[in-house]
Design an enzyme around this catalytic site. Structure first.
Site, PDB file in Angstrom:
ATOM      1  N   SER A 128       0.833  -1.204   0.000  1.00 59.12           N
ATOM      2  CA  SER A 128       0.000   0.000   0.000  1.00 59.12           C
ATOM      3  C   SER A 128       0.867   1.252   0.000  1.00 59.12           C
ATOM      4  O   SER A 128       1.967   1.263   0.571  1.00 59.12           O
ATOM      5  CB  SER A 128      -0.860  -0.026   1.268  1.00 59.12           C
ATOM      6  OG  SER A 128      -1.441   1.232   1.517  1.00 59.12           O
ATOM      7  N   TYR A 153      -2.113  -0.934  11.017  1.00 57.05           N
ATOM      8  CA  TYR A 153      -2.340  -1.455   9.662  1.00 57.05           C
ATOM      9  C   TYR A 153      -1.138  -1.160   8.770  1.00 57.05           C
ATOM     10  O   TYR A 153      -0.597  -2.044   8.101  1.00 57.05           O
ATOM     11  CB  TYR A 153      -3.615  -0.848   9.044  1.00 57.05           C
ATOM     12  CG  TYR A 153      -3.703  -1.126   7.557  1.00 57.05           C
ATOM     13  CD1 TYR A 153      -4.025  -2.399   7.098  1.00 57.05           C
ATOM     14  CD2 TYR A 153      -3.398  -0.139   6.613  1.00 57.05           C
ATOM     15  CE1 TYR A 153      -4.060  -2.668   5.733  1.00 57.05           C
ATOM     16  CE2 TYR A 153      -3.431  -0.400   5.259  1.00 57.05           C
ATOM     17  CZ  TYR A 153      -3.765  -1.669   4.822  1.00 57.05           C
ATOM     18  OH  TYR A 153      -3.783  -1.946   3.481  1.00 57.05           O
ATOM     19  N   LYS A 157       1.913  -3.692   6.787  1.00 53.83           N
ATOM     20  CA  LYS A 157       2.362  -3.711   5.378  1.00 53.83           C
ATOM     21  C   LYS A 157       3.873  -3.549   5.307  1.00 53.83           C
ATOM     22  O   LYS A 157       4.553  -4.210   4.524  1.00 53.83           O
ATOM     23  CB  LYS A 157       1.648  -2.616   4.581  1.00 53.83           C
ATOM     24  CG  LYS A 157       0.153  -2.871   4.387  1.00 53.83           C
ATOM     25  CD  LYS A 157      -0.105  -4.116   3.549  1.00 53.83           C
ATOM     26  CE  LYS A 157      -1.560  -4.529   3.571  1.00 53.83           C
ATOM     27  NZ  LYS A 157      -1.839  -5.838   2.972  1.00 53.83           N
TER      28      LYS A 157
END
Ligand code: NAD
Ligand code: WQD
Length: 345
Positions: A128, A153, A157
């Site tokens: 992302s 979050y 990643k």
């Protein structure tokens, strides 16, 4: 001729379902794994309606090593994996960090272990643009330094990327990985048989916009208009989900042809930045609906502006976007209408 089998974890999700369709259309046999933690069985019938055939599906949790092993054994000849399965809500990740680390990092570790056991050596990983944090310069290239993530979050990643780079650097490594750093995926399949299905109140802009236009939400709140951008609202790179889905097909092809380095990273966006107000105006043109909106305070943690340099994906992956912002928004609106939400003019 037998189709080359690709395992798609999170294949019933928003991006995964579109990638499944594009993989099949490109001659691959996608094999789906999903536990419906953020999707539903209806997605499978949407895929079936588009393709005119069922795709193999396994309702399991990617963290369940035994169940995953059974899938690899049963399917027999998997050539590669696209790992979409993850939790993705930035705000929720600050409430449930442990669940996010377990699901996002844990599932990757389990998957890598089983891929090694079965000699499956090609992996596309969903990363992302969140890994860039607030960038110092725009557009961001793959060389732009990553910043400390401002949510669990985002941290998952970054950790997954680090794990995959470490695996690639180990002696005798045979795994080939492509990290795709998505910018903001929007829109839906032109058939409106699959699309984005947020549970509850949407946190992301486009579903909030379409639900507002459909009368499900009263009003869109634009999160701040005093940023240092031309109209004061945030700038993002909104990429049509079908274009993004096709990036996975070319990534899989590249891995199977064993081109490039053991691990490669590509930005996947359009290369264009659009402000929130531009999105609202483009939506009004695309849908013919007037959107009820108001300006609210900035949302904590928002990046003022980010968009991709996609030169590398264009030149090395052969990635191309074909949709304009308006076309992507028109497809999102068509999908919203297909969900049966009443339209309030
Ligand atoms: P999504 O929630 O629609 O899809 C994820 C799918 O994975 C869901 O169907 C969910 O049920 C499934 N899943 C989650 N955990 C699982 C598990 N342990 N076992 C089996 N299935 C599981 O999300 P999406 O928007 O399609 O995102 C796909 C991937 O792309 C994610 O890794 C996400 O972090 C990443 N990504 C998304 C965006 C975005 O804005 N949508 C942007 C950048 C990166
Ligand atoms: C877009 C713009 C909001 C809702 C998130 C994740 C990121 C990545 C993509 C996964 C922002 C504004 C939004 C609303 C608004 N996902 N907005 N009113 O924040 O760019 O990125 O999804 O990896 O990690 O953080 O996407 O759709 O939430 O917001 O004004 O009701 O719309 O402030 O400028 P974001 P978004």
């Amino acid at each position: 001729m037998e189709r080359t089998k690709i395992l798609v974890t999170g294949g019933a999700g928003y991006i995964g379902s579109h990638a499944v369709v594009e993989l099949y259309n490109a001659g691959f046999q996608p094999v789906l794994v999903d536990n419906f933690s953020n999707s539903s069985e209806k997605v499978l019938s949407g895929i079936e309606q588009i393709l005119g055939t069922k795709v193999p599906f396994h309702n399991i949790d990617c963290n369940d090593a035994e169940a995953m092993r059974a899938v690899f054994a049963e399917e027999g000849s998997l050539r590669g994996v696209i790992h979409f399965a993850a939790f993705k809500a930035v705000g929720e990740s600050t409430q449930k960090p442990l669940e996010y680390y377990q699901n996002n990092v844990g599932s990757l570790l389990t998957l890598l272990q089983i891929m090694r056991e079965f000699g499956v050596e090609a992996l596309v990983f969903s990363s992302s643009c969140t890994v860039y944090g607030i960038p110092d310069a725009l557009p961001v290239t793959e060389q732009t330094p990553t910043k400390k993530a401002n949510s669990p979050y985002g941290a998952t990643k970054q950790m997954c990327e680090d794990i995959l780079r470490d695996v690639a650097a180990a002696p005798n490594n045979t795994l080939r990985t492509i990290l795709l750093r998505y910018f903001n995926p929007i829109g839906a399949h032109p058939s409106a048989k699959i699309g984005e299905l947020p549970l509850g109140v949407p946190q992301n802009l486009i579903p909030y916009v379409t639900q507002t236009a459909a009368g499900i939400r009263e009003q869109l709140t634009i999160h701040g208009n005093t940023y240092d951008t031309p109209d004061g609202t945030n700038i993002r790179d909104y990429v049509h989900v079908v274009d993004l889905a096709k990036a996975h097909v070319v990534a899989v092809q590249r891995l199977l042809e064993a081109q490039g380095e053991a691990v490669e990273t590509f930005n996947v966006g359009t290369g264009r930045g659009n402000s929130v107000l531009e999105v609202v105006q483009a939506f009004e043109r695309a849908s013919g609906q007037k959107l009820n909106y108001t300006i609210g305070p900035p949302r904590p943690g928002d990046v003022p502006a980010i968009y991709a340099d996609v030169t590398k994906a264009t030149e090395e992956l052969g990635f191309q976007t074909t949709s304009t912002l308006e076309e992507a928004l028109a497809s999102a609106w068509k999908w919203q209408l297909s969900l049966g939400g009443e339209v309030k003019k």
